[in-house]
Motif scaffolding. Structure first.
Motif, short mmCIF file in Angstrom:
data_model
loop_
_atom_site.label_atom_id
_atom_site.label_comp_id
_atom_site.label_asym_id
_atom_site.label_seq_id
_atom_site.Cartn_x
_atom_site.Cartn_y
_atom_site.Cartn_z
N LEU A 7 15.83 39.40 25.55
CA LEU A 7 14.65 38.66 25.11
C LEU A 7 14.92 37.17 25.13
O LEU A 7 14.09 36.37 25.58
N SER A 11 12.82 34.44 27.63
CA SER A 11 12.01 33.37 27.05
C SER A 11 12.66 32.00 27.28
O SER A 11 11.95 31.00 27.48
N LEU A 306 8.78 42.58 21.67
CA LEU A 306 8.11 41.66 20.75
C LEU A 306 6.92 42.32 20.08
O LEU A 306 6.69 42.15 18.87
N ARG A 309 8.08 44.57 17.34
CA ARG A 309 8.50 43.83 16.15
C ARG A 309 7.29 43.38 15.33
O ARG A 309 7.33 43.40 14.09
N PHE A 377 1.41 39.92 24.20
CA PHE A 377 2.65 39.22 24.56
C PHE A 377 2.86 39.17 26.06
O PHE A 377 2.41 40.04 26.81
N ASN A 381 6.55 34.39 25.51
CA ASN A 381 6.61 34.53 24.04
C ASN A 381 8.03 34.80 23.57
O ASN A 381 8.88 35.27 24.33
N ASN A 382 8.29 34.49 22.29
CA ASN A 382 9.59 34.80 21.71
C ASN A 382 9.45 35.17 20.24
O ASN A 382 8.34 35.26 19.72
N ASP A 383 10.57 35.38 19.58
CA ASP A 383 10.55 35.84 18.19
C ASP A 383 9.88 34.86 17.24
O ASP A 383 9.32 35.26 16.21
N VAL A 386 6.33 35.83 16.73
CA VAL A 386 6.17 36.97 15.81
C VAL A 386 6.33 36.51 14.37
O VAL A 386 5.53 36.87 13.48
#
Length: 400
Positions: A7, A11, A306, A309, A377, A381-383, A386
């Motif tokens: 991930l 990203s 993602l 999550r 997503f 996108n990344n954490d 979220v």
């Protein structure tokens, strides 16, 4: 390589190339995509070419052919001869609907409750010609592939399904439907707009005969351009309702009229009418190259991780999240709330409406469809996206 590392790598490579993803939390891929810096440069060059009249056809044409070849590679078609360059999903769907020969007593199989209106109206319009619309009920927000397959018989001319429903966002078991359609000689037509570019697609593996999409969502292009895949062995059986210079076989220059007798183009160009959206093509040529460079298998894994999550976090906060009963049916779209309670502006739940207002205030881009909050997503996108949604949702839920 573990999931977290994968991930991070994806990203890290792509996020900085999409300014919209860095200026806001962009989770509205289900409605409209964003374009990269490189794609914008291609659009600028095309517009400049018109402005200064210094872009020859020899510069434009490779972009058009590049789009065909790259889209064919993206969906694992047999080659660019199976790809038509059109305007949007609706034109692609209607191109097939009007090219088939219909007789009273024929039927179309679909699940209207989970399809966009543009994949319903055209089939309902066949009612006046005696064509039956076989409406298969959904099962818990899923297109019921088994019941769709059972409904196919010798009078079924066409079966259609979305690869991913725009609400509640579950993936469809396309293979089960496609195999049943092929066994009965029916045309299997997929609306792929909610999956193309994000989820890995193999049109032959799912027994697709046609797939329509636009570049305006997961393909990371502009509105006003789309693609239609048609399996090669169907092409000669389809007679387009509209005919123009690109849709017929030419011996010389395409602008020359070569006589009253003509043959349709032997490839999917037979569905192409008039001049092309050249700015959209310039963007799509670049965007498709970027998607192929990233790899749809990697994009799918990234986006699903993602989305999972976000689902888990929202469930922990006590929200009602649409869950695929089979993990294989989950997608990059996450929907929250109860389908049908609300519209495209508000939900039937005041807490969710408060969350929606808070998210908008925090610069989170999402949509509301059929009363459900919808997040989507992609590779950029990344954490942190979220985390922003979860923190905002939690605060809004606690607010009095």
């Amino acid at each position: 390589m573990d999931t977290d590392t994968a991930l991070h790598d994806l990203s890290q490579t792509w996020r900085g190339r999409f300014p919209a993803a860095e200026r806001q939390v962009y989770l509205n891929i289900g409605s409209r995509g964003i374009i990269s810096d490189a794609a914008k440069r291609a659009a600028d060059r095309m517009i400049e070419g018109h402005w200064l009249s210094d872009m020859p056809k020899s510069e434009r044409k490779p972009m058009l052919e590049g789009c065909r070849a790259k889209f064919a590679a993206l969906v694992k078609a047999g080659g660019e001869a199976e790809v038509a360059v059109l305007k949007n999903v609706s034109e692609g769907l209607n191109s097939i609907a009007t090219a088939l020969t219909w007789e009273a007593g024929d039927n179309v199989v679909l699940t209207p409750e989970l399809e966009h209106g543009n994949n319903i109206y055209l089939w309902r319009a066949l009612h006046e010609r005696g064509v039956e619309l076989r409406a298969i009920p959904h099962r818990g927000g899923h297109i019921d592939a088994a019941r769709m397959a059972e409904a196919v018989d010798g009078r079924t001319r066409l079966v259609t399904a979305s690869s991913v429903s725009f609400t509640p966002g579950h993936r469809t078991d396309l293979r089960t439907i496609g195999a049943a359609a092929r066994a009965k000689g029916a045309f299997f037509l997929i609306d792929g707009v909610q999956s193309c570019g994000v989820l890995d697609m193999d049109v032959e593996e799912v027994c697709a005969d046609g797939l329509a999409t636009s570049t305006s969502k997961g393909l990371l292009g502009l509105m006003g351009l789309g693609f239609l895949y048609v399996r090669a062995d169907w092409l000669e059986r389809l007679r387009p309702a509209f005919v123009a210079r690109h849709s017929v076989a030419h011996g010389g220059h395409e602008s020359e009229f070569e006589g009253m007798d003509f043959a349709y183009a032997g490839d999917a160009k037979r569905f192409e009418i008039g001049n092309y959206n050249w700015t959209g093509i310039a963007v799509a040529d670049v965007a498709l190259g970027e998607l192929l460079a990233a790899g749809t298998a990697a994009i799918e894994a990234h986006s699903l991780a993602l989305a999972d999550r976000l689902r888990a976090g929202l469930l922990d906060l006590g929200f009602k999240v649409a869950l695929a009963e089979d993990p294989r049916r989950r997608s990059h779209l996450v929907t929250v709330g109860e389908m049908g309670l609300g519209d495209t502006y508000t939900t039937g739940d005041e807490t969710l409406n408060r969350v929606a207002r808070a998210l908008e205030g925090e610069g989170v881009r999402f949509s509301i469809r059929r009363g459900m909050l919808r997040f989507g997503f992609h590779l950029y996108n990344n954490d942190s996206d979220v985390e922003r949604v979860l923190a905002t949702a939690e605060a809004a839920k606690k607010a009095v």
